[in-house]
Structure formats: structure tokens, C-alpha cells
Design a protein around this motif. Structure first.
Motif, PDB file in Angstrom:
ATOM      1  N   ILE B  63      75.282  36.783 -48.410  1.00 25.16           N
ATOM      2  CA  ILE B  63      75.053  36.997 -50.387  1.00 25.16           C
ATOM      3  C   ILE B  63      74.793  38.805 -49.745  1.00 25.16           C
ATOM      4  N   ILE B  64      75.347  39.480 -50.425  1.00 23.67           N
ATOM      5  CA  ILE B  64      74.816  40.883 -50.755  1.00 23.67           C
ATOM      6  C   ILE B  64      75.203  41.005 -51.850  1.00 23.67           C
ATOM      7  N   GLY B  65      74.069  41.856 -52.326  1.00 20.15           N
ATOM      8  CA  GLY B  65      74.018  42.096 -53.732  1.00 20.15           C
ATOM      9  C   GLY B  65      73.050  41.026 -54.901  1.00 20.15           C
ATOM     10  N   LEU B  66      72.169  41.203 -54.609  1.00 26.89           N
ATOM     11  CA  LEU B  66      70.627  40.209 -55.374  1.00 26.89           C
ATOM     12  C   LEU B  66      70.669  41.372 -56.624  1.00 26.89           C
ATOM     13  N   HIS B  67      70.563  41.571 -57.060  1.00 24.63           N
ATOM     14  CA  HIS B  67      70.989  41.569 -58.557  1.00 24.63           C
ATOM     15  C   HIS B  67      71.341  40.736 -59.138  1.00 24.63           C
ATOM     16  N   GLY B  68      72.505  39.606 -58.502  1.00 24.16           N
ATOM     17  CA  GLY B  68      73.288  38.888 -58.796  1.00 24.16           C
ATOM     18  C   GLY B  68      72.182  37.839 -59.140  1.00 24.16           C
TER      19      GLY B  68
END
Ligand SMILES: [Mg+2]
Ligand SMILES: [Mg+2]
Ligand SMILES: [Mg+2]
Ligand SMILES: [Mg+2]
Ligand SMILES: [Mg+2]
Ligand SMILES: [Mg+2]
Ligand SMILES: [Mg+2]
Ligand SMILES: [Mg+2]
Ligand SMILES: [Mg+2]
Ligand SMILES: [Mg+2]
Ligand SMILES: [Mg+2]
Ligand SMILES: [Mg+2]
Ligand SMILES: [Mg+2]
Ligand SMILES: [Mg+2]
Ligand SMILES: [Mg+2]
Ligand SMILES: [Mg+2]
Ligand SMILES: [Mg+2]
Ligand SMILES: [Mg+2]
Ligand SMILES: [Mg+2]
Ligand SMILES: [Mg+2]
Ligand SMILES: [Mg+2]
Ligand SMILES: [Mg+2]
Ligand SMILES: [Mg+2]
Ligand SMILES: [Mg+2]
Ligand SMILES: [Mg+2]
Ligand SMILES: [Mg+2]
Ligand SMILES: [Mg+2]
Ligand SMILES: [Mg+2]
Ligand SMILES: [Mg+2]
Ligand SMILES: [Mg+2]
Ligand SMILES: [Mg+2]
Lengths: 343, 343, 343, 343, 343
Positions: B63-68
Motif C-alpha cells: 500500500i502506497i499512500g497512508l492518507h487513504g
């Protein structure tokens, strides 16, 4: 430099890839095979294709020159050494350690020499049943001495052979400590007498070298502690006493290097306080000269004024009176400084 | 900033509430599913609704992008991850750690990059039976390299996959150390030659960055020590040797960062003593000039006085006599300073 | 003050005598009883005579205002609490700790607030079977939030209730760290630009407050470690995972406070070296001015002397020649300083 | 002095020779025997020949004045105390410790008082079955208070009696901490306002006293930890909870003394930076005065020269012109200093 | 020197080669054999060929003078001592340690004397069944005292004999501490009154000596801890209590030396701040003198100018007016300094 620039070569490369990290210190990689038992000893220079894997006695395989990646790899394969070990052998910025692989023990240690500053080499040892493999960056007198003793009849198992090499390395550390100790004595003399800005730089260099040395010797203690205390099938119980002896030397080296570090720290403090003392001396001189001359120069200024009506100027002994006053003022100042212990 | 301002969001909120703490570093959250076995490998971008939970081989969910936050929450549910873990994944100010939940192991680690100063990202890994989930803030070359190797056939279990990623992260730390080492070399040069007030500020910045780095790397050692030493059902016994190797690198990184910290400390001392030396030089100059000229200026003052009766003024060679006296005084001062080694 | 002046009251008094040591922070001591189970919740203000000792669910007894010695004593008797515990509850200078009395667990923890400087309160918790007693010096929002969540249905055992309170306290520490971090940023700016003698005092205050904070947070880690790791009959095995999470936060807080302490120490060094730099600047200015003007003022002194026979004075262009000489001397000095990088 | 000069008496003397090392602090050695059980209590001054060895209750033998070597020796013999213990009792420079002799427990602890500086006494306790022997150098209020409570009926076993005495001693340490804390507050005020060279000496004294105190209190923690944790036949299991309480106080005292040491260290730094600040202020003043007046004094020098041909001297408004130029120069300097923030 | 120059002799030499490293401190090596039991005692000077190996009581073999390599070697052979032990006995730079060889225990300890600076000797002890061998570099009063007590009837086993010797050595350390303590007191006085640049050097020497002492005494604690705690067949269980007593002294010595080190560190800080104070005093004087005289000297300069049109010069009371102005200016300056507390 503690981190070699070549370390970049290892990034994004699969684990256990054999890459040489370091400087080439001998022209060609040489593999020397010493096979011996109680009666005979044979010393041969061998090619990687003809490695002596089985023997009726002890095999000591001595590799000089770590840039020979292919040679080292072939030795790894011939003696069933894990690729991670071969990777470490080739990386001369590897830290000091002992790793137990059950069938063999892997040791990394550093050798220091002092020509133009502190020079570090890496020495790796693999101890297997009746086999000792040593990988090193160049030739050393103290390993030649070990070989001569083996030839002369001073033989034992592969574990005892490893002990004599480690003992020789640790003994060589004492020489390094002597060098440090002499540097410190020199700096001490300098700081007590004619120190300059460069003295401060030398002190910084010394501390850096001591830290580099420290980084290499602390883990040696743990390596030797393992060999001295742990009951390992590859180390004869009677020989553990020898490793305990080297362990004892290693502690002595650590203690002494700690002592030297404390001394270097104390020298920095001494340097700073002598610097402050010197500033005090400088300012004392300025203050003495100024305090004596500024008031009497003021007096000359007063009688250098061009007012028409200045009675003193007309007095016959006005000039001598003023000279006397000025001498008295100057003398009082001198007495004041004498009492303060400044002059 | 070590404590993010957004930390306030977590106060007075129920435990285990999933909140994103950090900066958005990629535009959109991407979920990549790599499924592979010895024969095949498949790389797919998937939606949170169609996560591959079972497979005949290994699943790597990246998973790339932790704001999701919603995406991360759904993954947590699909793979039965404890809400406390999901909370930590989303909190990019989480400290480095390993937590053992028996059915899975949760690891948080930091990734450093050096563009405009030291940048820190958070990378979380969850190792389950035949599944590895990686959560990260942005894309990195070294993880792409891992993927390429998987595609190229360098496959192993989920534990070996985790090892290759951790190894790549730890290798990337060496680059950071190189950067620090070069900063220190630069500062050293500056302090030895043309240092200014800014040098002092740079030294302070360096120490701060080294401390931030230190805070992230010390616990890495414990994380890897757990994986290398503890007999866990999720880590193949043969693979523990690999984690031991990364553990060894982690110790090397800690030792080197300690060495650099000591160097930075010694540089501060060098800076201070050079500053003192410079002050001494300044004051020496002032003192030399003052000590030479103040007494002879006083003499000019004496003969600038306007007393009527000053016999010397009338002497034919009075002027030359005084010039000579002044030269002698000045010369004596110079000789004095020469002897002191000041000029 | 770390040692309260009232501590004298405890000297020469029998052990376990209940004495209130501290400041009265609310008007009256209030005892709030919250009794709840999965279906119902009841919140009552109760008198010490009518304490709910048995209930079909969980009892949370919340005491606000520690100066009510009699109230606290009666609660101790009603719930069979050891007098030594009651003594500690009333002594707000008690250190942070956990004590295991088998039938109950006693925890002392500190709550920090930041209004006019750092304010410290004491919060004591007693966990018994199905009972939680909290003693505190005043009201806090974050405990109200816990109560609201209980009323709203977020219920669990007494151990889970204790966890949510401890979690809220530890979260509140992050806010304190943010305050410290902002103070340090402010001081950093000051030291980089317009620092004064007061800056030094502020730095001292900051260090003192950081030390006070440190003294309260280090033992929190041990308290939580006990709850997270030790298998206690009063803590549900499934809930230990929650205490481990707070334990993790506590470590993060300690690490960050260490980082801030190191930063404060580095700031002191930066301050001292900037102070030295400033002195150098001051002395440079003095030296430049003095070095340029002292020699040429000497020259004016020479030609201000009143000797009868001074040929230069009679020359037509004597004045201009001397002006030129003085300009050349001054210029040479300026060039010298330019080359030194002083101007 | 930490090492008493009398220590020489012990050199080349057989081990366990009873020698009194210390100062005589009371006129005569007094032996007080308190025998009590639940119903009765009897307090008697006894001679060494009539010591109560057996009793139907508890015996508390309280010896005041350690210079009575013979008395102490006889007590040792009567209660079968090892000569090494008697030696320690008589050596008031003995370190704090607990020694377990199975049949009895031997404790050495220090009592601090603050009259003219920090005063230290030694208190030794021997706990036997139903017997407590206390040896001390002089009388203390807090031990009298213990006795009064025993008489008033607050009785327990010999272990509980020892606890109440140790508790009283440890409580008395809080008063010492208060004294230290007040000294530090005083020094802080001094350093913030009107510090002198003596302030520096006072700071040094404070640190020395804190170190002396520290040396005595650290081992107290271990003494109490033994009594609180170890299952000893002489300590009733129910009483261990009381020793745990004193142990908790001891930790509090250590933590606070650490805090005070850190404060003292920070005060030294504050002192040094205020000293530097003051030097800066002094030099600023000198530089301002010099920089303003040196150039304009040079100008007066120029027009004080006696050249025959100096056209300006003949100008009508020459004098006013020069006065104006000098004012402008001085003003520009002032503006420059204003901009720098110096005036 | 901590590392002797002779250490070079040991490099490239086979392990366990007996080489004497050190200085010859007595003329000839003497071997003294004391044999005793409860009834008799016999003291003989013996040759290496006639060593008493068996006896009906205890044998104490006391060797004085370690340069007698052959003698020491023969003793090693006669009592079956491992060559590694003999090597250590002969190396006077050996660190302090205890080694357990099952049939015997080998102890190395240092003896300090204070004539011209701190002198260190090495004392080795070998404890076998009913035999004690002591190797030392020269004669000591305190060992003679032990011998006298043995002759006088104070006898015990070989273990008790070893105890009395170790006790005497540790007692002798207290004298060294007294010397250090007096040096520190002297330096303290110097720093409080008439310190010079040499004071700083003396402080550095003191720290170095304290560090050398520290290096020798820390391991003594471990040696004695082994003898006090470990159940060894060569040490009678009843005698362990005696070793515990010496162990206690060793801790006292370590604690005190730590205290003295802290004191020395604090003295360095005191020295530096007094040096700064002195510089402040110097600069204050310069600034006061300059600030008072520079402005009024400027005024004299103004009226020393030779302008044709300077109305003030013509005034009748011009001179007095200017004198008054100058006095007022000087007085205002003085008042200003008075208010600042400088005069
Ligand atoms: Mg040694
Ligand atoms: Mg050491
Ligand atoms: Mg040491
Ligand atoms: Mg040390
Ligand atoms: Mg150290
Ligand atoms: Mg040290
Ligand atoms: Mg320091
Ligand atoms: Mg490594
Ligand atoms: Mg390290
Ligand atoms: Mg290190
Ligand atoms: Mg460190
Ligand atoms: Mg270090
Ligand atoms: Mg270090
Ligand atoms: Mg955390
Ligand atoms: Mg940390
Ligand atoms: Mg930490
Ligand atoms: Mg830290
Ligand atoms: Mg710290
Ligand atoms: Mg730190
Ligand atoms: Mg406490
Ligand atoms: Mg503490
Ligand atoms: Mg502490
Ligand atoms: Mg400390
Ligand atoms: Mg501290
Ligand atoms: Mg410092
Ligand atoms: Mg002692
Ligand atoms: Mg101590
Ligand atoms: Mg200590
Ligand atoms: Mg220390
Ligand atoms: Mg200490
Ligand atoms: Mg200390």
C-alpha cells in the motif's frame, strides 16, 4: 573515513552478493596452503582449483589480497561456507564479530598499523573441523612468525592455531596503544609550553583516531569471551584457557584505551584553560600599559592646551612639577599592580 | 519537528480510532497485490473490495499512500488485523518497534531520504502466514528493486520477502551515514580555516539531525534481534541467519552514528577553542599596537606641553634625541614581543 | 519546588498517618459513583457514608479534591485499602509507581498542565475486582471524555476502564512535549538572532522543567510494563494488548523528552559559542579602530611637539606630506584587515 | 573530609580489631534497654555487665556514644555478634550496607543534620530474634519520638521497631533535601542578579555536599530493597509491605537528589554564560567609548600639529568646521551602535 | 606510563613465554618459605632447588623480586602452575584479575605507594591446597606485619592467610585516598586564592593519577566478590565472611575515588570560572580607566588645536571652565561605575 564511499555499490543489490569493498593493498591474491600433523608440515602456494579439502592432519588456508573476488568465492564453495559469510569477508568495512554456524565459526577482526596515521586492515578467520581459513588484506610479520613456529614444530589443532593468530593480533594492539600514548605525551608537552592553534587540531585528530580504534577493539572482547567461555565442539576444552588469556589482554587494551581517552579529554580542558590564561596575560599587559600611561598622557594633554591664561605654564618649575606628578601617578599604579601580583 | 502538530487530533478520542497523522506524500493511495509461487508471479493494482486473501502461493500486498484511511481500515478488516495496529500504521509519528500478535508480526520502521535536509517516512510491515503487507508513505527505488527480483525469479517465503525489504531499508541507512560523514568533513574544513558564526549554527543542526536519526535506528536493532533470535512459527529457521545478517548491519550503523556523534562533539570543542584562539590573536594585535605606541605617544605629549621653561625644547638636537628615544622604546617593545613569540 | 515545604509535617509522625501534603485545587471534595453493566449506567454524587461497595456490574468511584482527608480515609476503610496506600494518595509529592497488593493494584501517576508554566497534579488509581477508584486533585476534560464514552455505551471491565484513563493521561503528555518543543524552537530563534542575558535564564528554566517532567514520566514506563507483561488476576489477558499500546506511547514520550533534553544541551553550547563570537566581533571593531588610529595619532603627536628645531615643520609641503603618510599607514592597515577578512 | 585522618590507625592492625574511628559527639556512652510486650514497657539505663539478653517480650538496646569501645565490645560478646560487625560499628567512616548473618541482620546507615554545613553521623542496627540493637553517635529527636510511641502503646515485633527507625531516618533526609533545594534557590537568585566570584565557590561547595549526600543515600535503596523483597526469618511477611514503603521513599530521595544535581550543573552553566555576558557588556562599553573618541581625538591631533603651512588653521571658521566634522563622526558612530543594538 | 615500553618484547613471541616486563626494584630475588601449623612456625630463605612442596601444615612461599625469571619458572614447575600464569606473574603491566584453575586460584593485584608521585607495584597470589605463593616486586611493611602475626600465633589456613594479605593491601589504598584528598584540598585552596597557570597543570596531573588508581581498584571489587560469594573448595565456608568484609572496603574505596573524581571535575570548572572572573576584573579596570580618561583627553586635544580663531582660548576663565567640565565628566563616569557596582 569510517564509511567507505564504495558502500553505494551494495545498495539495491540482492543479499549475499559477493562484492569487494575496500582498497587493493597487494598486487595479486595469493592462496597459501599449510598442511601439517605431528610429524610433517607442507607449505604450498595453490590455485583455487586445487584446494586441499581433506588431509590427514590440519589444513591452514591463508588468503592474502581480498580483491580476488573469484578466488574467495571458490574457496567458499569448496569449504561449504554460507554466501553471507563470503560477502562479509569481501567487505572490509565489516564490523568485528564472531558468528557461530555450528559446523564452523566465523570471526572478523581488525589489524592496525601506524605508518602515515592509523591504518586499518580486515582479517577474517573461519574455523572448521581440522581446517583454519584466514583471509587478509596484506602480509604481516606476526603471522609469518606464527607460520615459522608451526614449521619449527610448535603445532596443535586448528583451534590452537587460531588462538596463536588472535593472540598475535591482540599483542599488536599494544604497539598501537604505545603510539597513542606517545602522541598524548607529545601533546601534553606542547600544551604545557608552546601550544598554538594547530595543537587544538592535533588533539581533535587524536580523539578521532582513538574513537576509530575503540570501535574496533570493544567487540574483540566479546569475540574472545565466546571462545573462552562457550563449550563449542570446535574448540578443545583444554584450549579455552588460552582464549581466556587473550580475552584478558583484550580487556587490558580496552581499559588502557579508556584511560587514554580520559587523558585526551583532560588535555582539551587543560588546553582551554591555558588559552584563557594566555588571554589573561595579554589583557594584563594591555591594562598595565594603558592604566599607567592613559592618566599621565591626559596630564600632558592638559598642559598642551593653548589657553591664553594658564598660570602653571608660566611657573618656573611648572614643567618639573608636572613631571614629578606624572612619575608619582605612574609609580602608584605600578605599586598597585605589584600588590595585585600582576607585575 | 519530532512531535507533529496533528498529535492534538488524538487527544480525547477513543483508543484504536484510525486517524491519519502525517503529511500526504503521494496523490492517491494505491494498493498493489503481488501473488507468486515458484512458477508464476502476478502484479495487479487492486481495489479495497477485491483484496486477494487466499492464494496458492505468497501474497505481497503493497500500500502506497497512508492518507487513504478507509483503504487501510478495509485491509485491516480483510486480514483480521487488530485495530491498535491499524491505528499505528496511520500514525506516521509512531516509534520503531516490533509487536508479536502470534498470528502475525507487526513491524514499524523509518525510511530516511536526504534532499532538502533529512526527510523521514514511515514503513509498516505485517507478516502473516504466506502474506506480507507493506504500508508506506511513498515510492522507493529499493523496494522496486525487490519487486523486480521477485519477478525475475528470486522468490522465497513471505518471511524471506520481509527480510529483503528490511535489508534494503537498512542498506539505505548507510547512504544517510555517508551524507552525515560528508557534512562533518565539510564542517571540519570550515572550522580549520574560515569558520564564522554560521558554522556554529550548522554544527547545531547537524547534532539535531544526528539525534533524530539515532532515535529511529536504535530500536531497529531490537526489531532485528527478535527476528534473528526468537523461534517464531512465521519465520523459517533457515531464514533466521538472514535476519542475523541485517541485525549485524544495524549494529554497524549504530556504532558509526555513535562515532559521528562523538566527532560532532569534538568539533564543537575544536570550534570553541579556535574561537578562543582567534580572540587571543585579535587581542595580541591590539596589545602589541597599544603597548608600542602608548608610551611613545605619551612622550610626544610631554614635548607638546606649552610650559615656558622646558630646556629640552631649546636643545639643538632635542628633536632628534627624542625621536631616538622613541625608536629605542618601540624597538625594545618589539624585541620583547619577539621573545614572547607574539610577532 | 520539587520538595514541598509541607513535607516537614510528616517527620516524627507514626507511619501510615493520613496527612494531606499539597495545595487545595478545588473548593470541595466530591465523590462521584458510576455504576454500570452492559445494559445500564448510573452516575451519582455520593456521601462517604453511602458508598456503593457491591454492585451487579462495574463500580467506578471518582474522588475529586484530595484535601478531604476524612472522605479519603472512609473510602479506604470501605474498600479495605491498606493505610500506607491512603497515606500515599494524600501525599501529592508521592512518586509515580505501581504497587501490587494482590487483591488490588495501586497506581500513582502525574497529570501535567501548561498555563503559567508547568503545573503538576497527582492522580491515584486503585483497581479491585469490578471496582476502579480514582483520586485526583481537580477536574480534567480527558476524564470527562472517558465518562461520556462509558455513558454512550463504550463499556468494559474495570481494567479496561483503567486503561482508557491511563491512555488519556499519556496522550496528554504529548501536548506537554509539544509545548516544550515550541519553547525550544523559540529559544533557537532567539539564539540565532537577538539573544540577551535573559535567553540564558530561559534556557535554564527550560532545562529545569524538562527535568521535572522526566522525573514523572520515566517510572510511567515501568508501571505500564507491569500491566502489559505480568499475568495478573485483575487484568484480563485480552486487555494486556491495550496496556502494551500505552506502554509503547510512554516509551515514545521518554525518547522524545530525551531528544528535547539533548537539543536544550546543544542550545546551551550554541548560546555560549554565539556569545564568544559576539565578543570577537566587539573586540575586532575595537582593534581595527585602535590599530588604524593609534599609529597616526602618534604621528600627529610627533608634529605637535614644540621643539625649536624641527625641520619638517618648516617645509612648505610638510603638512601635506604628513597627511599623505598618515593616509598610507591607515590604508595599509585597512588592506591588512581586508586580507584577514575582518572588514 | 570523606576519608578521616584516623584511618591510619587501621593499617597493619589484625582484622576485626575494634578501633573507634570518628569524633566523640557525646560525653559518655549510654546504654538504654527498653523491654516491652503487648502489656508492659520498661525503660532502663543499664551497665554493660547487666545486659538483658532474654526477656518475655522484645528487647531494644539503644547505645548512644560510639567512643565507648569497651561497652560496644561487651555488647558484641553478650549477643554473639561477629567481631567484624563490631569493628564496623566502631568505624564511623563505614559505608552504608546491610549484611545478613542468618541469626541476625546488620545494617549501617547515615544520619544527616544541617547546622554549620552538612553533618553526618553513623547509625548501626542489629536485628536478632526479638532483639534490636541500635548504635548511634548522639541523640536524635526522631528516635525519641519512636520511643514515645512504643511507650504509648504503638508496639510490634523487633522488625517493626527497626522499620519505624529506618522510616524516621529516611524521612529526615527529606529535610536535608529541602535545605539543598533552598541553597540552590538562593544561588539561582544570586546568579540571576548580583553574582560575584564567591558565588562560584558556593556552587562548588554545594556540589561537594550533594555528592557526599548521594554517596550515603544510594546504598540505602539496596538495604531497604533487601528487607522489602527477600523472605527472611527475622522479618515478618506482613511487615515487608512497610519496608517496601520506606524503599519507595528512598527512591524518591535519590530521584530528587539527582534532580538537584542536574540543577546545580545547569546553574554552573548559567553562571559561566552570565559571566561571559558581563564581559561582553564591559567590552561593549570600552569599544563604544574608544570607537567614538579615538577618531575625533585623531582629528584634534592633526590640528594640534605645528606645521608652518596649514591653511585650515588660518580659515575663519576652521575651528567650527572641525567641531562640526567631529560631531558628525561621533554621531555616525552612535547611529551605527544604535543599529547594532549596543546602546 | 600506563603501557610500558618493554611491551614490545612480547610481540611475535610464542604464547606463555616467561618474560619479565617491568623495572628491577630489589637487588636480588629472594624466596622465603614460611611453614607453620597450630603448634610450630618456621621461616627459611630457600633456593629454588629446595622448595618445600609437602608439609604437615601450611606453606607460605613469598618471592620478592620479579626479575628473577628462572626462579619464578622453577617455582611454577614445582607447584604445577600453568605457564600462562607464570607469564602473567612476570608481566608487571598485567591487569588486576582472579583466575580459577580449579586446583588453584590465581590473583593479580596492585600495591600503591606515594613517594615521588604515585608508584605502582604488582603483587600476585596463588592459593593452592595448604599452600599460598606470593610474588611481589619489593618489600612492604604491611606484609611483614602479617608475617609477625603468623609467628606470634595468629594462624589459620592458607585461605585465611591470603585474606589477611588482601585486607592489608586494600587498607593501604585508604592511605592513597588520603593523599589524593589532601592534594585536592591543596588545589582547592590555591584556586580560591592565588591560582596560576601551574594550578591547571597540577589539576591535570591529579586527574591522570586518579584515573590510574581507578583502573587498578575497580577490578579488585570483582576479585573479592568471587572469593566472598563463590563456593570454592579452596576457601573455607566460614572464611568467606572475611572476604566479604574486604569486598566491602573495596567498594568504599571505589565510591570514595568516584567522589574525588567528581570533586576534581568540579575544581576544573571552578578554576575556569575564576579565570573568567579574573579576566572580567582586568577588563573592568581597563574600561574604567579608559572610559574616564578618553573623553577628557579628547577635550584637551580640542583646546590643543592651533586654529587662529578659537574664542574659548581667549576667555579669561576658559582654562578653569574646561578643567571644571572635565572634572564633571570624570565624576559622572565614576558615579555611573559606582551605580554599576564596578568601583
Ligand atoms: Mg592483561
Ligand atoms: Mg575499564
Ligand atoms: Mg577503565
Ligand atoms: Mg571511563
Ligand atoms: Mg567511556
Ligand atoms: Mg573515566
Ligand atoms: Mg564538558
Ligand atoms: Mg556490520
Ligand atoms: Mg558501539
Ligand atoms: Mg560505539
Ligand atoms: Mg552516546
Ligand atoms: Mg560512544
Ligand atoms: Mg564516546
Ligand atoms: Mg509510540
Ligand atoms: Mg531514544
Ligand atoms: Mg531514550
Ligand atoms: Mg538519548
Ligand atoms: Mg540523558
Ligand atoms: Mg543523548
Ligand atoms: Mg515515595
Ligand atoms: Mg529520576
Ligand atoms: Mg534518577
Ligand atoms: Mg546523574
Ligand atoms: Mg539526570
Ligand atoms: Mg559541559
Ligand atoms: Mg567499608
Ligand atoms: Mg558512589
Ligand atoms: Mg560509585
Ligand atoms: Mg563518575
Ligand atoms: Mg559517583
Ligand atoms: Mg558523579
Amino acid at each position: 573515513m569510517v564509511i567507505p564511499n564504495e558502500i553505494g555499490k551494495k545498495i539495491a543489490v540482492p543479499p549475499a552478493t559477493p562484492i569487494f569493498i575496500g582498497k587493493k593493498k597487494v598486487d595479486e591474491t595469493v592462496v597459501r596452503a599449510i598442511t601439517y600433523n605431528a610429524e610433517n608440515v607442507e607449505v604450498l602456494e595453490v590455485k583455487p582449483e586445487e584446494l586441499p579439502v581433506h588431509s590427514k592432519g590440519i589444513i591452514w588456508l591463508d588468503i592474502i589480497g581480498l580483491h580476488g573476488v573469484e578466488v574467495v568465492k571458490k574457496i567458499g564453495e569448496a569449504y561449504s561456507i554460507h554466501p553471507l559469510v563470503i560477502e562479509d569477508v569481501l567487505n572490509t568495512s565489516q564490523r568485528v564479530k564472531l558468528e557461530d554456524y555450528e559446523d564452523y565459526v566465523f570471526v572478523v577482526i581488525k589489524v592496525f598499523t601506524f605508518d602515515n596515521g592509523l591504518e586499518v586492515d580486515q582479517l577474517s578467520l573461519i574455523l572448521k573441523e581440522d581446517v583454519l581459513i584466514t583471509f587478509r588484506e596484506r602480509d604481516y610479520d606476526f603471522i609469518d612468525a606464527v607460520l615459522k613456529r608451526v614449521i619449527a614444530g610448535g603445532r596443535g589443532g586448528a583451534d590452537y592455531l587460531m588462538y596463536t593468530i588472535l593472540d598475535a593480533v591482540v599483542d599488536s594492539y599494544f604497539k598501537i596503544l604505545l603510539e597513542f600514548s606517545e602522541s598524548i605525551d607529545g601533546l601534553e608537552d606542547e600544551i604545557f609550553s608552546r601550544f598554538t592553534m594547530e595543537t587544538s587540531g592535533k588533539l581533535h585528530e587524536l580523539k578521532r583516531e582513538l574513537n576509530r580504534f575503540k570501535m574496533a577493539i570493544y567487540p574483540v572482547r566479546d569475540v574472545l569471551s565466546f571462545l573462552a567461555r562457550y563449550d563449542h565442539k570446535l574448540v578443545d576444552a583444554d584450549n579455552r584457557i588460552y582464549f581466556r588469556d587473550v580475552h584478558d589482554h583484550a580487556i587490558r587494551i580496552i581499559e588502557t584505551s579508556e584511560y587514554l581517552r580520559d587523558l585526551a579529554m583532560s588535555l582539551r580542558e587543560l588546553y582551554l584553560s591555558n588559552l584563557s590564561n594566555r588571554l589573561n596575560e595579554i589583557m594584563k599587559l594591555l591594562t598595565i600599559i594603558s592604566t599607567i600611561f592613559i592618566p599621565i598622557t591626559f596630564i600632558t594633554g592638559v598642559y598642551g592646551m593653548n589657553f591664553r591664561y594658564m598660570p602653571e605654564l608660566e611657573w618656573k618649575y611648572g614643567y618639573y612639577a608636572v613631571l614629578t606628578v606624572m612619575s608619582v601617578v605612574a609609580l602608584m599604579m605600578l605599586i598597585y599592580f605589584k600588590k595585585k601580583g600582576w607585575v
